[in-house]
Design an enzyme around this catalytic site. Structure first.
Site, PDB file in Angstrom:
ATOM      1  N   CYS A  98      -0.886   5.917 -11.660  1.00 45.36           N
ATOM      2  CA  CYS A  98      -2.098   5.313 -12.197  1.00 45.36           C
ATOM      3  C   CYS A  98      -2.603   6.078 -13.410  1.00 45.36           C
ATOM      4  O   CYS A  98      -2.834   7.289 -13.330  1.00 45.36           O
ATOM      5  CB  CYS A  98      -3.164   5.293 -11.105  1.00 45.36           C
ATOM      6  SG  CYS A  98      -4.783   4.744 -11.675  1.00 45.36           S
TER       7      CYS A  98
ATOM      8  N   TRP B 125      -4.084   2.253  -1.064  1.00 46.43           N
ATOM      9  CA  TRP B 125      -3.099   3.275  -1.375  1.00 46.43           C
ATOM     10  C   TRP B 125      -2.763   4.042  -0.095  1.00 46.43           C
ATOM     11  O   TRP B 125      -3.613   4.211   0.778  1.00 46.43           O
ATOM     12  CB  TRP B 125      -3.669   4.255  -2.400  1.00 46.43           C
ATOM     13  CG  TRP B 125      -3.844   3.697  -3.776  1.00 46.43           C
ATOM     14  CD1 TRP B 125      -4.971   3.143  -4.298  1.00 46.43           C
ATOM     15  CD2 TRP B 125      -2.853   3.646  -4.802  1.00 46.43           C
ATOM     16  NE1 TRP B 125      -4.750   2.756  -5.591  1.00 46.43           N
ATOM     17  CE2 TRP B 125      -3.468   3.054  -5.936  1.00 46.43           C
ATOM     18  CE3 TRP B 125      -1.521   4.057  -4.885  1.00 46.43           C
ATOM     19  CZ2 TRP B 125      -2.778   2.849  -7.131  1.00 46.43           C
ATOM     20  CZ3 TRP B 125      -0.844   3.859  -6.075  1.00 46.43           C
ATOM     21  CH2 TRP B 125      -1.457   3.261  -7.179  1.00 46.43           C
TER      22      TRP B 125
ATOM     23  N   THR C 108      -9.780   2.603  -4.644  1.00 47.43           N
ATOM     24  CA  THR C 108      -9.258   3.011  -5.941  1.00 47.43           C
ATOM     25  C   THR C 108      -8.966   4.499  -6.013  1.00 47.43           C
ATOM     26  O   THR C 108      -9.539   5.307  -5.284  1.00 47.43           O
ATOM     27  CB  THR C 108     -10.266   2.646  -7.047  1.00 47.43           C
ATOM     28  OG1 THR C 108     -11.493   3.340  -6.810  1.00 47.43           O
ATOM     29  CG2 THR C 108     -10.536   1.153  -7.078  1.00 47.43           C
ATOM     30  N   VAL C 109      -8.057   4.843  -6.931  1.00 44.43           N
ATOM     31  CA  VAL C 109      -7.801   6.222  -7.320  1.00 44.43           C
ATOM     32  C   VAL C 109      -8.136   6.360  -8.796  1.00 44.43           C
ATOM     33  O   VAL C 109      -7.996   5.386  -9.551  1.00 44.43           O
ATOM     34  CB  VAL C 109      -6.332   6.628  -7.065  1.00 44.43           C
ATOM     35  CG1 VAL C 109      -6.032   6.688  -5.589  1.00 44.43           C
ATOM     36  CG2 VAL C 109      -5.340   5.682  -7.762  1.00 44.43           C
TER      37      VAL C 109
ATOM     38  N   TYR D  74      -4.324  -4.165 -19.973  1.00 43.12           N
ATOM     39  CA  TYR D  74      -4.500  -4.973 -18.765  1.00 43.12           C
ATOM     40  C   TYR D  74      -5.012  -6.373 -19.106  1.00 43.12           C
ATOM     41  O   TYR D  74      -4.641  -7.352 -18.461  1.00 43.12           O
ATOM     42  CB  TYR D  74      -5.457  -4.281 -17.793  1.00 43.12           C
ATOM     43  CG  TYR D  74      -4.843  -3.069 -17.144  1.00 43.12           C
ATOM     44  CD1 TYR D  74      -4.095  -3.189 -15.979  1.00 43.12           C
ATOM     45  CD2 TYR D  74      -4.982  -1.809 -17.702  1.00 43.12           C
ATOM     46  CE1 TYR D  74      -3.507  -2.094 -15.389  1.00 43.12           C
ATOM     47  CE2 TYR D  74      -4.399  -0.699 -17.123  1.00 43.12           C
ATOM     48  CZ  TYR D  74      -3.662  -0.844 -15.967  1.00 43.12           C
ATOM     49  OH  TYR D  74      -3.072   0.245 -15.393  1.00 43.12           O
TER      50      TYR D  74
END
Length: 359
Positions: free
Chosen positions: A64, A97, A131-132, A195
């Site tokens: 990521c 994740w 999220t990370v 994106y």
């Protein structure tokens, strides 16, 4: 900041979309959720979470780009002894994740198999994407924050008591307005711009994003043609934020996200700038090209339904001379390069470019 929400990637929770559902909503443009857990870890503990060595765990995924920033900043500042790091694998499902790189698929410090467990420990009804990067309070096992732009700024400004000797100033006060301005342009048109291209749901929204992206890359090329770094004569937060997108450009964004006017390697100034940073300790040695490609090409099934991961591109160019030192500048200012990565955090050599390509 990758999202594994089950909601539509154009909903309020989307960052990179859903593992099981789609990343593209037909007829719509991609809109990134920017509503994060904004609790901060500060020197004065104003939000109830004071900076303390050993108390927190930074959870990342090397694939990521948003998490890669935190990895770089933590390493440049020498915070490894006081802020441990948990690494998720490159792929995920619609739920979360996972720590599938660890023995038994469980994070050895937090004792959980899925990052969502730490989010639900904070809020059992947490409604947004898992999220990370995320910073977890080890004693409670709960996420403190996933506000990735603020995380790296706080590592620079709130953790100063624990910076290594010779740590660089990545967010110097005298340059903060300019750093913030440049970083905002880079975020809107480049970091997020790729994106907007890749997850566009219409030809019109794709073309708008495509032109914004390459117009900004042209602007960056002009800016960097006469100065070594984005702001001032040393590496700053702005360079960290741009680098992680450039590192993924030819490997992923050029083909997978249709950002194909030019490869990075065909934009001479940006390519030399990216190589300069890649060859700087803390940047290239935190980059895992295999995990990067696995994440995008395997997880984004509606964009790449075969889930075949490309063998290319040839990565040998990353280690060629860049000659950016001719512009002057001092990478670490009055500081020094970080020492080599701790052994447990070294990127697998077969995922790097030591023999001319990533395997």
């Amino acid at each position: 900041m990758t999202d594994t929400s089950t909601q539509s990637p154009t909903s309020s929770t989307a960052h990179e979309g859903s593992g099981a559902g789609g990343y593209v909503t037909k007829g719509q443009e991609f809109n990134r959720d920017t509503n994060y857990i904004t609790t901060r870890i500060t020197a004065d503990g104003r939000d109830g979470f004071p900076v303390e060595p050993g108390r927190y765990r930074l959870v990342v995924a090397r694939a990521c780009p948003w998490a890669n920033r935190a990895i770089i900043v933590r390493r440049l500042l020498g915070l490894e002894p006081v802020l441990s790091m948990g690494v998720c694998g490159p792929t995920h499902d619609e739920r979360s994740w996972t720590f599938d790189l660890d023995p038994g698929g469980v994070d050895p410090v937090l004792g959980i198999p899925r990052l969502q467990d730490a989010y639900f420990r904070r809020d059992p009804d947490y409604p947004r994407g898992i999220t990370v990067p995320a910073v977890v309070d080890i004693p409670t096992g709960a996420v403190v924050t996933n506000d990735y732009p603020q995380i790296t700024l706080d590592l620079s400004t709130q953790w100063t008591a624990f910076h290594r000797e010779g740590a660089p100033e990545l967010y110097p006060e005298r340059l903060r307005d300019e750093i913030d301005h440049v970083a905002d342009l880079v975020f809107r048109d480049v970091n997020n711009g790729v994106y907007r291209c890749g997850f566009a749901g219409s030809q019109e929204s794709y073309e708008r994003a495509y032109h914004r992206l390459f117009d900004r890359l042209d602007w960056l090329q002009e800016r960097l043609s006469t100065q070594r770094y984005l702001v001032g004569d040393t590496i700053t937060e702005a360079d960290v934020r741009l680098f992680t997108t450039l590192a993924r450009f030819d490997a992923v964004y050029h083909g997978h996200f249709k950002c194909n006017r030019s490869k990075l390697s065909e934009m001479p100034v940006l390519w030399a700038y990216a190589r300069d940073l890649f060859q700087t300790p803390g940047f290239g040695d935190t980059t895992d090209f295999v995990q990067i490609k696995q994440h995008y090409y395997i997880v984004h099934k509606d964009i790449n339904p075969t889930q075949i991961v490309p063998v290319g591109p040839d990565l040998r160019g990353w280690l060629t001379p860049h000659h950016r030192e001719e512009l002057g500048g001092r990478p670490f200012g009055d500081g020094t390069p970080p020492p080599p990565p701790v052994p447990s955090e070294v990127v697998d050599p077969e995922h790097w470019v030591t023999d001319g390509r990533a395997h």
